[in-house]
Design a protein around this motif. Structure first.
Motif: not given
Length: 333
Positions: A293-321
């Motif tokens: 859940l901390d990973a999710l909370r960390t992802l959100c503001p970066v996605a939201w910042g990239a999307a502005g007021d709209g929906e984020f439509d990019g992929p989500v990838r991992a770096d590491g197992s």
């Protein structure tokens, strides 16, 4: 004021399906969380878009599941819809009711006259009923096409049931929309009215909206200007949250209602211990190791910042197992 989330608020405006219970069973820990809030002097208003049952019936179900609930603690979209309709038409106006007997009673209590023919209707109010069929929808179509005032208690497209997701009131409203080209006025979430009425019922100045759906509970909170807690026990998923437009972004994210007694900083979307996220050519890249859940909370503001007021439509990838495993568990792989 306590450092936990509950300590910042003087009332909870809590959704029901998917937040406090699932069908006939309480979400684990939810009744304890609400009782704990009551013990600390924070009342709960039970706010539901389900217009098919009376407040008394809802309160009885909640009490049977262990929640401290009375009829006056429940606010339904049917109540809000009947109140809205009474402001739009004169006393004694003829109203075609598409819904259950409890919605008919609420309309009558507002000094309006329920009718069964669209030809005679000054207004239509449409709420969920499992018995709604073609003939009644046809009468609503006749009334709306003829210029009747049209109020929808809510426009939830789906409804959670013990047998899975089923068509909700919004799907039935959609039938009349397609047939008439008209748009109803909406009383329930995500419109603000139901939540502001619930807030006023307990004279709250610092409410917290608690819910599981971004498209109703959280969007309604944004419309009402209230902070919100999204709990991951119902409809909306981690993928929905990462992609959410500005009008559907919660203030806090928790696993369930036990989050009410967690520190505010823990629940607020932002970088959390063990995780980092970077934006790489439109993709979110998660690195690190820690709680999912901390990973999710960390992802959100970066996605939201990239999307502005709209929906984020990019992929989500991992770096590491470890990151890859976390994304898989979150349904983001």
């Amino acid at each position: 004021m306590s450092d936990d989330l509950l300590g910042r608020h003087d009332a909870l405006l809590a959704d029901l399906d998917g937040t406090l219970y699932r069908g006939p069973v309480a979400v684990p820990g939810a009744a304890d969380a609400v009782r704990g809030a009551t013990d600390r002097g924070v009342p709960t208003v039970y706010v539901t878009n389900n217009a098919s049952r009376s407040p008394a019936d809802v309160a009885a179900q909640l009490a049977g599941l262990g929640f401290p609930a009375r009829e006056q603690d429940v606010r339904t979209s049917a109540q809000a819809g009947a109140a809205m309709l009474a402001e739009l038409v004169p006393a004694g106006a003829a109203v075609l009711v598409v819904g259950t007997a409890s919605l008919v009673d609420l309309v009558r209590e507002r000094g309006l006259e329920p009718v069964t023919s669209g030809d005679d209707a000054d207004a239509v109010i449409q709420g969920h009923s499992p018995d709604t069929g073609w003939r009644l929808l046809a009468e609503a179509t006749v009334a709306v096409r003829g210029g009747a005032v049209w109020v929808a208690t809510n426009v939830d497209l789906t409804l959670p049931t013990e047998r899975g997701t089923m068509p909700g009131n919004g799907s039935m409203v959609g039938v009349v929309k397609v047939a008439t080209g008209a748009e109803p006025r909406i009383a329930g979430k995500p419109a603000a009215r139901l939540l502001t009425e619930a807030q006023a019922a307990v004279s709250s100045s610092r409410p917290l909206v608690v819910g599981d759906r971004l498209d109703t509970d959280i969007e309604g909170a944004v419309a009402a200007g209230a902070p919100s807690l999204l709990v991951m026990t119902g409809v909306s998923t981690a993928r929905d949250l990462v992609r959410a437009a500005a009008v559907r972004r919660p203030t806090y994210v928790g696993a369930d209602t036990s989050a009410l007694t967690r520190p505010v900083d823990e629940l607020t979307p932002g970088e959390k211990d063990g995780w980092t996220v970077r934006l790489d050519e439109g993709a979110l890249v998660l690195t690190g190791n820690g709680a999912d859940l901390d990973a999710l909370r960390t992802l959100c503001p970066v996605a939201w910042g990239a999307a502005g007021d709209g929906e984020f439509d990019g992929p989500v990838r991992a770096d590491g197992s470890a990151a890859a495993d976390a994304l898989a568990r979150l349904g983001l792989a």
